[in-house]
Write an enzyme that holds these catalytic residues in place. Sequence first.
Site, PDB file in Angstrom:
ATOM      1  N   CYS A  86       0.810  -1.223   0.000  1.00  0.00           N
ATOM      2  CA  CYS A  86       0.000   0.000   0.000  1.00  0.00           C
ATOM      3  C   CYS A  86       0.840   1.267   0.000  1.00  0.00           C
ATOM      4  O   CYS A  86       0.296   2.364  -0.153  1.00  0.00           O
ATOM      5  CB  CYS A  86      -0.940   0.010   1.202  1.00  0.00           C
ATOM      6  SG  CYS A  86      -2.098  -1.373   1.229  1.00  0.00           S
ATOM      7  N   CYS A 214     -13.663   0.338   7.909  1.00  0.00           N
ATOM      8  CA  CYS A 214     -12.632  -0.213   7.021  1.00  0.00           C
ATOM      9  C   CYS A 214     -12.663   0.501   5.675  1.00  0.00           C
ATOM     10  O   CYS A 214     -13.722   0.872   5.182  1.00  0.00           O
ATOM     11  CB  CYS A 214     -12.857  -1.708   6.813  1.00  0.00           C
ATOM     12  SG  CYS A 214     -12.892  -2.660   8.359  1.00  0.00           S
ATOM     13  N   SER A 215     -11.492   0.659   5.076  1.00  0.00           N
ATOM     14  CA  SER A 215     -11.414   1.317   3.776  1.00  0.00           C
ATOM     15  C   SER A 215     -12.002   0.418   2.695  1.00  0.00           C
ATOM     16  O   SER A 215     -11.944  -0.808   2.792  1.00  0.00           O
ATOM     17  CB  SER A 215      -9.963   1.663   3.441  1.00  0.00           C
ATOM     18  OG  SER A 215      -9.155   0.495   3.440  1.00  0.00           O
ATOM     19  N   ILE A 217     -12.768  -1.099  -1.340  1.00  0.00           N
ATOM     20  CA  ILE A 217     -12.077  -1.488  -2.568  1.00  0.00           C
ATOM     21  C   ILE A 217     -12.419  -0.460  -3.649  1.00  0.00           C
ATOM     22  O   ILE A 217     -13.568  -0.034  -3.776  1.00  0.00           O
ATOM     23  CB  ILE A 217     -12.542  -2.887  -3.028  1.00  0.00           C
ATOM     24  CG1 ILE A 217     -12.158  -3.937  -1.986  1.00  0.00           C
ATOM     25  CG2 ILE A 217     -11.989  -3.228  -4.398  1.00  0.00           C
ATOM     26  CD1 ILE A 217     -10.683  -4.100  -1.762  1.00  0.00           C
ATOM     27  N   HIS A 335      -9.254   3.780  -1.299  1.00  0.00           N
ATOM     28  CA  HIS A 335      -7.915   3.202  -1.146  1.00  0.00           C
ATOM     29  C   HIS A 335      -7.555   2.274  -2.313  1.00  0.00           C
ATOM     30  O   HIS A 335      -7.406   1.074  -2.121  1.00  0.00           O
ATOM     31  CB  HIS A 335      -7.842   2.455   0.182  1.00  0.00           C
ATOM     32  CG  HIS A 335      -6.504   1.885   0.517  1.00  0.00           C
ATOM     33  ND1 HIS A 335      -5.311   2.469   0.130  1.00  0.00           N
ATOM     34  CD2 HIS A 335      -6.164   0.743   1.192  1.00  0.00           C
ATOM     35  CE1 HIS A 335      -4.305   1.734   0.556  1.00  0.00           C
ATOM     36  NE2 HIS A 335      -4.802   0.682   1.211  1.00  0.00           N
TER      37      HIS A 335
END
Length: 390
Positions: A86, A214-215, A217, A335
């Site tokens: 990342c 949570c980030s 997709i 992200h």
Amino acid sequence: MRDVFIAGAFVTPFGKFEQHSLRSLAADAVTGVLADAGATPDEIDMVFFGNAAEGILTGQECIRGQVALDGTGLQGKPIFNCENACASGSTAVHLAVMAIQSSGADVAIAIGAEKLSNPDRAKTFSVFQGGWDVERYGGPDGTSNQSAFMGVYAEMTKDYMSRSGATPEDFAAISVKSHANGALNPNAQYRDPLTVEEVMASRTIDDPLRLLMCSPIGDGASAVIVASAKGLERLEADPVRVLAAELRSGVTDRDGEDSPVVQAARAAYAKAGIGPQDLDVIEVHDAAAPAELIVSEEIGIAAPGEGPALLRRGGTAIDGEFPINPSGGLLSRGHPVGATGCAQLTELVDQLRGRCGERQVQGAKIALAENGGGWAGKAPAAATITILGR
């Protein structure tokens, strides 16, 4: 070493775009950053291309940058492919900065691009299982002994809760703040405000983490052009100075050692000649909401265990002491992993130039970005700290 400036910065909208390929996303970012820097491809000396997932998702290994940048006018130039989980995008920027500092180039471009959305969601999620030691923990073939990479964040979160008194409601409040900021960002993947109750009611991913902590997709690209003072003479740019750029890696076998984020931040502050108290605006790698609190302590804007108190008194809001993630962060902006590091820096360049509209941090002069990648067993496998000044 020579002074380094960001001459141009650009980010595409983030989201799930069936009609886009990695190539088209990268092309959009290149076109945008060249325009922002007042440059053409002829002015670029070196190219650094950050991407994490294309090899797993499409089989395009080895020459990802050469393939993705075909047709952008950058063909034939030195192209360096950067894969660092990342942190791939910020690693590309880090190397571009080093190229300028060492006189290897006067103008360099760093691109981060990712096409993560895929009809086969299992294939997409398998990307993240390649971000740790597959010999120890299993790999993207489904042999992982943890259900998902979020399991790593869940264990980190439990440990942090035990030493700080942070609660799931604190993490929900971070998501609410991030989505409120993202609602002001036209490039954010999710722009709908949330409530703490909605976050807490969302599906449990790995306790105590809920889905909306949570980030997501997504797909997207971002690019940054860096230059020396000499290189700026070629361009029509509104430059922002790079005060420091540091990268450190995590280790698996030394207990008690500071995290790579702490080490990189310490080195960056020393190089920039500033301290945490001098920061005006910050972007951190909040792949899960608790990371904002953990990183706030690692970069020194909160004392150990005091991250929740900083959050609760509004210290990380856009009008707070240390605004964190005015872009919406990974939670709201999105992200696309290889693009994240460049996107963080684009937000900070825009903040220092005063062009962020309703999410503008007033009077911002000094900015810090923290980008992490992968997992080394006890800490992120890679961590970058970049400090910018106006």
